[in-house]
Design a protein around this motif. Structure first.
Motif, PDB file in Angstrom:
ATOM      1  N   LEU A   9       0.716  -1.164  -0.155  1.00 58.55           N
ATOM      2  CA  LEU A   9       0.055   0.066  -0.062  1.00 58.55           C
ATOM      3  C   LEU A   9       0.969   1.352  -0.167  1.00 58.55           C
ATOM      4  O   LEU A   9       0.534   2.203  -0.663  1.00 58.55           O
ATOM      5  N   LYS A  10       1.960   1.207   0.741  1.00 59.67           N
ATOM      6  CA  LYS A  10       2.978   2.266   0.800  1.00 59.67           C
ATOM      7  C   LYS A  10       3.576   2.602  -0.553  1.00 59.67           C
ATOM      8  O   LYS A  10       3.891   3.718  -1.182  1.00 59.67           O
ATOM      9  N   ASP A  11       3.955   1.520  -1.329  1.00 59.73           N
ATOM     10  CA  ASP A  11       4.368   1.385  -2.529  1.00 59.73           C
ATOM     11  C   ASP A  11       3.479   2.311  -3.434  1.00 59.73           C
ATOM     12  O   ASP A  11       3.696   3.243  -4.528  1.00 59.73           O
ATOM     13  N   LEU A  12       1.908   1.850  -3.543  1.00 59.96           N
ATOM     14  CA  LEU A  12       1.132   2.536  -4.237  1.00 59.96           C
ATOM     15  C   LEU A  12       0.854   4.050  -4.020  1.00 59.96           C
ATOM     16  O   LEU A  12       0.693   4.827  -4.702  1.00 59.96           O
ATOM     17  N   ILE A  18      -2.120   7.620  -3.722  1.00 59.33           N
ATOM     18  CA  ILE A  18      -3.288   7.570  -3.020  1.00 59.33           C
ATOM     19  C   ILE A  18      -2.678   7.265  -1.616  1.00 59.33           C
ATOM     20  O   ILE A  18      -2.041   6.420  -1.322  1.00 59.33           O
ATOM     21  N   ALA A  19      -3.150   7.866  -0.466  1.00 55.79           N
ATOM     22  CA  ALA A  19      -2.645   7.867   0.876  1.00 55.79           C
ATOM     23  C   ALA A  19      -3.151   6.376   1.332  1.00 55.79           C
ATOM     24  O   ALA A  19      -4.189   6.041   1.285  1.00 55.79           O
ATOM     25  N   VAL A  20      -2.180   6.167   2.213  1.00 58.13           N
ATOM     26  CA  VAL A  20      -2.260   4.732   2.541  1.00 58.13           C
ATOM     27  C   VAL A  20      -3.643   4.566   3.595  1.00 58.13           C
ATOM     28  O   VAL A  20      -4.595   3.912   3.623  1.00 58.13           O
ATOM     29  N   ASP A  21      -3.747   5.690   4.446  1.00 63.49           N
ATOM     30  CA  ASP A  21      -4.958   5.904   5.268  1.00 63.49           C
ATOM     31  C   ASP A  21      -6.171   5.888   4.666  1.00 63.49           C
ATOM     32  O   ASP A  21      -7.287   5.134   5.063  1.00 63.49           O
ATOM     33  N   VAL A  22      -6.374   6.471   3.379  1.00 59.08           N
ATOM     34  CA  VAL A  22      -7.339   6.575   2.839  1.00 59.08           C
ATOM     35  C   VAL A  22      -7.842   4.927   2.146  1.00 59.08           C
ATOM     36  O   VAL A  22      -9.093   4.705   2.177  1.00 59.08           O
ATOM     37  N   LEU A  23      -6.733   4.188   1.757  1.00 63.63           N
ATOM     38  CA  LEU A  23      -7.061   3.077   1.431  1.00 63.63           C
ATOM     39  C   LEU A  23      -7.586   2.168   2.543  1.00 63.63           C
ATOM     40  O   LEU A  23      -8.576   1.177   2.335  1.00 63.63           O
ATOM     41  N   LEU A  24      -6.911   2.291   3.545  1.00 59.88           N
ATOM     42  CA  LEU A  24      -7.119   1.354   4.655  1.00 59.88           C
ATOM     43  C   LEU A  24      -8.717   1.530   5.282  1.00 59.88           C
ATOM     44  O   LEU A  24      -9.630   0.620   5.653  1.00 59.88           O
ATOM     45  N   GLU A  25      -8.942   2.997   5.153  1.00 62.38           N
ATOM     46  CA  GLU A  25     -10.518   3.128   5.585  1.00 62.38           C
ATOM     47  C   GLU A  25     -11.409   2.606   4.650  1.00 62.38           C
ATOM     48  O   GLU A  25     -12.537   2.122   5.184  1.00 62.38           O
ATOM     49  N   ALA A  26     -10.972   2.850   3.216  1.00 58.14           N
ATOM     50  CA  ALA A  26     -11.946   2.252   2.397  1.00 58.14           C
ATOM     51  C   ALA A  26     -12.041   0.693   2.580  1.00 58.14           C
ATOM     52  O   ALA A  26     -13.133   0.075   2.478  1.00 58.14           O
TER      53      ALA A  26
END
Length: 360
Positions: A9-12, A18-26
């Motif tokens: 996710l950090k690589d993305l 795209i922020a990691v926190d945004v991805l994790l929340e989604a």
């Protein structure tokens, strides 16, 4: 999920923004939906992904109450205080209920969310890029023609050249490289929709600016454009510097600058005239290539009567009135064209009063 997943996710985040926190929340929101769907839970719940380890857990949430009406939503205060003596009515008690076989569902759900968010991010990037270029020229490659719409590849996306924005008689073949003008960029559920034009006056304006450095530098000003795409255009230019010929600057050495634009527009004729603050001289020039004998002006009505030699009448009017129509559009004046003979016959007194000087 594990630390390797978090690293991915950090690589993305670095590659796609795209922020990691945004991805994790989604992902947490998607996992909660998957939990309720697959395990038929009607309780309030929450999914938490540990930001350090990537471990996920599902928790039920019940409100502390002195009088329990729905055990799925509420917990008795005595039971709650057995867990923690500090609980009071209205507090939320969480209990972990992570299913044993939830890992496979979680992995699949996380993948779907990440792929969807990447797609959305890429669409947003493309939208922002082209939304900022509305009113600019883009060069693309014709991909296909469907129902008279021409689809043009612009790198990672494509633009649509609608029939109404196509130059009459112009053919578009797959693989052709063409320049178009971005009219509008719309945000849709399927990504940005880029609408382009080959007929917009802005295309001619931008082509001129690309070919004529004096326009970019502000030495020459573009005062107006009147265009009938594929047939003829008229351009009014001006320079405050008396040592600069604005028409010559646009025409270029041996006519090369304007010829490049004519070639790009598949032979569209371009008349370049010098703008003049004197409306009578400007109107006279706008009827180029026709020669004008005299111009009468009615300021309030914004009407100009133009007198031309008999042999110049058809040239001044143009084929199907095109020359006169473009001149009127360029100047903003309603132009009434009369030959010398017509003036002598219809307005003999006015004709005798007019000067016979030619307007250049």
């Amino acid at each position: 999920m594990n630390t390797e997943f978090l690293e991915a996710l950090k690589d993305l985040e670095r590659e796609k923004g795209i922020a990691v926190d945004v991805l994790l929340e989604a992902i947490e929101a998607a996992l909660l939906s998957a939990y309720k769907r697959n395990f038929g839970s009607l309780q309030n719940a929450r999914v938490h992904i540990d930001r350090e380890t990537g471990e996920f857990k599902v928790y039920t949430q019940r409100t502390v109450s002195e009088h329990v009406e729905d055990p799925r939503q509420e917990i008795d205060i005595k039971e709650a205080r057995a867990i923690n003596p500090n609980y009071a009515p209205g507090d939320i008690v969480e209990s972990e209920v992570t299913p044993r076989d939830f890992g496979r569902i979680a992995a699949q759900t996380a993948k779907q969310v990440v792929v969807q968010r990447i797609r959305e991010a890429e669409r947003n990037i493309i939208y922002e890029e082209f939304a900022n270029r509305e009113g600019d020229i883009v060069t693309g490659i014709v991909q296909r023609v469907e129902q008279k719409n021409v689809y043009i590849e612009l790198g990672k996306t494509e633009a649509i050249l609608a029939p109404s924005e196509q130059i009459p008689g112009e053919e578009y073949r797959q693989g052709d490289r063409i320049k178009t003008y971005i009219v509008e960029v719309r945000k849709t559920t399927k990504g940005p929709q880029i609408l382009v034009s080959r007929t917009h006056p802005g295309l001619l304006k931008r082509l001129l600016e690309m070919e004529v450095p004096e326009l970019q530098e502000g030495i020459v000003e573009l005062k107006g454009i009147a265009r009938e795409a594929g047939a003829r255009s008229k351009i009014a230019v001006y320079s405050k510097d008396e040592n600069v010929d604005p028409v010559g600057a646009c025409v270029g050495p041996k006519g090369m600058r304007v010829q490049n634009i004519v070639s790009e527009l598949n032979g569209e004729k371009i008349d370049i005239i010098k703008w003049n603050p004197d409306p009578s001289k400007f109107v006279a020039s706008s009827l180029s290539p026709a020669k004008v004998i005299a111009v009468e002006i009615w300021e309030e009505e914004k009407v100009a009567r133009v007198i031309v030699p008999d042999y110049q009448l058809s040239l001044a009017i143009g084929k199907e009135g095109q020359n006169a129509r473009l001149a009127a559009k360029l100047t903003g004046w309603k132009i009434d064209i009369k030959s010398e003979t017509q003036m002598r016959e219809i307005y003999p007194e006015e004709y005798n009063e007019l000067f016979s000087d030619e307007y250049e």
